[in-house]
Write a protein that holds these residues in place. Structure first.
Motif, PDB file in Angstrom:
ATOM      1  N   VAL A  30       0.840  -1.199   0.000  1.00 56.38           N
ATOM      2  CA  VAL A  30       0.000   0.000   0.000  1.00 56.38           C
ATOM      3  C   VAL A  30       0.873   1.247   0.000  1.00 56.38           C
ATOM      4  N   GLY A  31       0.641   2.114  -0.983  1.00 57.02           N
ATOM      5  CA  GLY A  31       1.305   3.413  -0.979  1.00 57.02           C
ATOM      6  C   GLY A  31       0.675   4.284   0.092  1.00 57.02           C
ATOM      7  N   ILE A  32       1.479   4.739   1.045  1.00 62.98           N
ATOM      8  CA  ILE A  32       0.962   5.479   2.199  1.00 62.98           C
ATOM      9  C   ILE A  32       1.223   6.970   2.041  1.00 62.98           C
ATOM     10  N   SER A  33       0.143   7.741   1.922  1.00 61.60           N
ATOM     11  CA  SER A  33       0.288   9.193   1.806  1.00 61.60           C
ATOM     12  C   SER A  33       0.026   9.899   3.129  1.00 61.60           C
ATOM     13  N   GLY A  34      -0.692   9.221   4.020  1.00 58.54           N
ATOM     14  CA  GLY A  34      -1.098   9.856   5.272  1.00 58.54           C
ATOM     15  C   GLY A  34      -2.507  10.409   5.196  1.00 58.54           C
ATOM     16  N   GLY A  35      -3.175  10.213   4.042  1.00 61.36           N
ATOM     17  CA  GLY A  35      -4.557  10.628   3.891  1.00 61.36           C
ATOM     18  C   GLY A  35      -5.518   9.513   4.250  1.00 61.36           C
ATOM     19  N   LYS A  36      -6.801   9.815   4.199  1.00 59.86           N
ATOM     20  CA  LYS A  36      -7.813   8.864   4.652  1.00 59.86           C
ATOM     21  C   LYS A  36      -7.867   7.606   3.801  1.00 59.86           C
ATOM     22  N   ASP A  37      -7.688   7.751   2.482  1.00 55.55           N
ATOM     23  CA  ASP A  37      -7.855   6.600   1.594  1.00 55.55           C
ATOM     24  C   ASP A  37      -6.785   5.540   1.817  1.00 55.55           C
ATOM     25  N   SER A  38      -5.518   5.934   1.779  1.00 54.13           N
ATOM     26  CA  SER A  38      -4.454   4.949   1.999  1.00 54.13           C
ATOM     27  C   SER A  38      -4.505   4.419   3.426  1.00 54.13           C
ATOM     28  N   SER A  39      -4.934   5.257   4.369  1.00 54.02           N
ATOM     29  CA  SER A  39      -5.045   4.811   5.758  1.00 54.02           C
ATOM     30  C   SER A  39      -6.118   3.737   5.904  1.00 54.02           C
ATOM     31  N   VAL A  40      -7.277   3.971   5.286  1.00 47.04           N
ATOM     32  CA  VAL A  40      -8.382   3.009   5.375  1.00 47.04           C
ATOM     33  C   VAL A  40      -8.027   1.718   4.643  1.00 47.04           C
ATOM     34  N   VAL A  41      -7.424   1.825   3.464  1.00 47.27           N
ATOM     35  CA  VAL A  41      -7.040   0.620   2.721  1.00 47.27           C
ATOM     36  C   VAL A  41      -6.043  -0.207   3.532  1.00 47.27           C
ATOM     37  N   ALA A  42      -5.037   0.448   4.089  1.00 46.05           N
ATOM     38  CA  ALA A  42      -4.035  -0.273   4.880  1.00 46.05           C
ATOM     39  C   ALA A  42      -4.681  -0.950   6.090  1.00 46.05           C
ATOM     40  N   ALA A  43      -5.588  -0.237   6.763  1.00 48.61           N
ATOM     41  CA  ALA A  43      -6.253  -0.804   7.944  1.00 48.61           C
ATOM     42  C   ALA A  43      -7.143  -1.981   7.569  1.00 48.61           C
ATOM     43  N   ILE A  67       4.580  14.416   6.013  1.00 47.82           N
ATOM     44  CA  ILE A  67       4.933  12.997   6.042  1.00 47.82           C
ATOM     45  C   ILE A  67       4.722  12.385   7.425  1.00 47.82           C
ATOM     46  N   GLU A  68       4.654  13.229   8.452  1.00 51.27           N
ATOM     47  CA  GLU A  68       4.403  12.693   9.792  1.00 51.27           C
ATOM     48  C   GLU A  68       3.060  11.973   9.864  1.00 51.27           C
ATOM     49  N   SER A  69       2.111  12.374   9.012  1.00 50.01           N
ATOM     50  CA  SER A  69       0.814  11.687   8.984  1.00 50.01           C
ATOM     51  C   SER A  69       0.973  10.254   8.480  1.00 50.01           C
ATOM     52  N   ALA A  70       1.839  10.073   7.487  1.00 47.68           N
ATOM     53  CA  ALA A  70       2.094   8.732   6.967  1.00 47.68           C
ATOM     54  C   ALA A  70       2.747   7.866   8.037  1.00 47.68           C
ATOM     55  N   TYR A  71       3.690   8.447   8.773  1.00 56.41           N
ATOM     56  CA  TYR A  71       4.343   7.681   9.849  1.00 56.41           C
ATOM     57  C   TYR A  71       3.389   7.407  11.001  1.00 56.41           C
ATOM     58  N   LEU A  72       2.480   8.346  11.260  1.00 56.54           N
ATOM     59  CA  LEU A  72       1.460   8.105  12.281  1.00 56.54           C
ATOM     60  C   LEU A  72       0.655   6.864  11.924  1.00 56.54           C
ATOM     61  N   LEU A  73       0.305   6.721  10.651  1.00 54.77           N
ATOM     62  CA  LEU A  73      -0.517   5.591  10.216  1.00 54.77           C
ATOM     63  C   LEU A  73       0.225   4.269  10.325  1.00 54.77           C
ATOM     64  N   VAL A  74       1.455   4.197   9.781  1.00 53.63           N
ATOM     65  CA  VAL A  74       2.166   2.915   9.810  1.00 53.63           C
ATOM     66  C   VAL A  74       2.518   2.514  11.240  1.00 53.63           C
ATOM     67  N   ASN A  75       2.787   3.488  12.093  1.00 53.66           N
ATOM     68  CA  ASN A  75       3.076   3.166  13.495  1.00 53.66           C
ATOM     69  C   ASN A  75       1.810   2.755  14.238  1.00 53.66           C
ATOM     70  N   HIS A  76       0.692   3.401  13.910  1.00 52.19           N
ATOM     71  CA  HIS A  76      -0.591   3.027  14.530  1.00 52.19           C
ATOM     72  C   HIS A  76      -0.960   1.587  14.185  1.00 52.19           C
ATOM     73  N   LEU A  77      -0.739   1.207  12.927  1.00 48.20           N
ATOM     74  CA  LEU A  77      -1.084  -0.151  12.484  1.00 48.20           C
ATOM     75  C   LEU A  77       0.003  -1.167  12.823  1.00 48.20           C
ATOM     76  N   GLY A  78       1.204  -0.689  13.069  1.00 53.03           N
ATOM     77  CA  GLY A  78       2.314  -1.593  13.384  1.00 53.03           C
ATOM     78  C   GLY A  78       2.768  -2.403  12.187  1.00 53.03           C
ATOM     79  N   ILE A  79       2.742  -1.778  10.994  1.00 49.19           N
ATOM     80  CA  ILE A  79       3.120  -2.519   9.793  1.00 49.19           C
ATOM     81  C   ILE A  79       4.544  -2.168   9.346  1.00 49.19           C
ATOM     82  N   LYS A  80       5.172  -3.118   8.668  1.00 51.26           N
ATOM     83  CA  LYS A  80       6.486  -2.874   8.087  1.00 51.26           C
ATOM     84  C   LYS A  80       6.330  -1.817   7.003  1.00 51.26           C
ATOM     85  N   HIS A  81       7.327  -0.951   6.884  1.00 59.09           N
ATOM     86  CA  HIS A  81       7.209   0.121   5.904  1.00 59.09           C
ATOM     87  C   HIS A  81       8.581   0.536   5.386  1.00 59.09           C
TER      88      HIS A  81
END
Length: 240
Positions: A30-43, A67-81
C-alpha cells in the motif's frame, strides 16, 4: 442508510477472498500518503490479512511537509514500511525529455504519480506482493486520478465507496481522527482536492448517491468531468 460496520466486514472478507484466489500467501503493498484513503485501505488489509502481510511504502518527492501523517498511520497499524524518495527519479525523467519543445504542466503534475506506481510495483515484485489501489468512488467518478498512476493497482477496496463513506469506515476501523479528517491535498501541485475540482466532496457524494445537485452550474461541471474522464475506468480500446 449506509451501514459502515457491515460494509467494512464485507470488504475485509472480499480482500481475503482476493488474496486466496489471486495471491495466496502474498503481501498487500500500500502506498501510504497519510490521507484517509491509503489509511483506510491499509487498515482493511491489516484486518483481512494480519499486519505481518501488509507493507506500507512512503514516497515523498523531496521534502514532504505532512509525512508525519504517513508515519502516524504505519506506526498506529504496526506494519512494516519503507520510505522511497522519488525526487531524483522525477527530476531525471524531466531532464531526459528536456529536448521537447515544451514540457506541459500536466506532464509535471502526473509524472510523480506514475513514478510512485512504478515504485510500488518494483517493491511488490520483490516482496511477493499485490498492489492496493487506494482510489475511492468520488475521485473515480470525476476522473480525479492519474491513469497508470494512482489509478492503477491489483485490487481496489474503495472504488465503490464515496469519500463520505470511506470516512465512516475509517472511524469504524479505529483510525486516528486526524487521518480521517485531514484536508486532502493532491501532493502534486499543492492545492486541495476540492480546490482542483471546483466543488466539495459533500456535494459530489450527494449527487452520486441521490442524483440531486441543487446548483445547475456545479451539476454541469460534475457531469462534464464524468463524461470526459470515464475512459480512465474502461479497458483500453482494442481493434478486433
Amino acid at each position: 442508510m449506509f451501514d459502515a460496520v457491515k460494509v467494512k466486514d464485507k470488504c475485509v472478507l472480499w480482500i481475503r477472498d482476493f488474496f486466496e484466489r489471486n495471491g495466496k500467501g502474498c503481501n498487500a503493498v500500500v502506498g501510504i500518503s497519510g490521507g484517509k484513503d491509503s489509511s483506510v485501505v491499509a487498515a482493511l488489509c491489516v484486518e483481512a490479512l494480519g499486519r505481518e502481510r501488509v507493507i506500507g511504502v512512503l514516497m515523498p518527492q523531496g521534502v514532504q511537509p505532512d509525512i508525519e501523517s504517513a508515519y502516524l498511520l504505519v506506526n498506529h497499524l504496526g506494519i512494516k514500511h519503507y520510505e522511497v524518495n522519488i525526487k531524483n527519479a522525477v527530476d531525471d525523467v524531466l531532464e531526459s525529455i528536456s529536448a521537447l519543445p515544451e514540457i506541459s504542466r500536466q506532464t509535471r503534475v502526473n509524472l510523480p504519480a506514475r513514478i510512485r506506481m512504478v515504485t510500488l510495483y518494483a517493491v511488490s515484485q520483490s516482496i511477493n506482493g499485490r498492489v492496493a489501489n487506494t482510489c475511492n468512488l468520488s475521485e473515480d467518478y470525476v476522473g480525479y486520478a492519474t491513469r497508470y498512476g494512482d489509478g492503477a493497482g491489483d485490487f481496489s477496496p474503495l472504488c465503490n465507496l464515496t469519500v463520505t463513506e470511506v470516512k465512516e469506515i475509517g472511524r469504524v476501523l479505529g483510525l486516528p481522527e486526524i487521518l480521517i479528517t485531514k484536508t486532502p491535498i493532491d501532493g502534486l501541485c499543492g492545492k486541495t482536492d476540492e480546490e482542483n475540482l471546483g466543488f466539495t466532496y459533500a456535494v459530489l457524494d450527494n449527487y452520486i448517491r441521490t442524483g440531486v445537485c441543487e446548483d445547475p452550474e456545479t451539476k454541469e461541471k460534475i457531469d462534464n468531468k464524468r463524461k470526459w474522464n470515464k475512459f480512465k475506468l474502461e479497458l483500453m480500446p482494442a481493434f478486433k
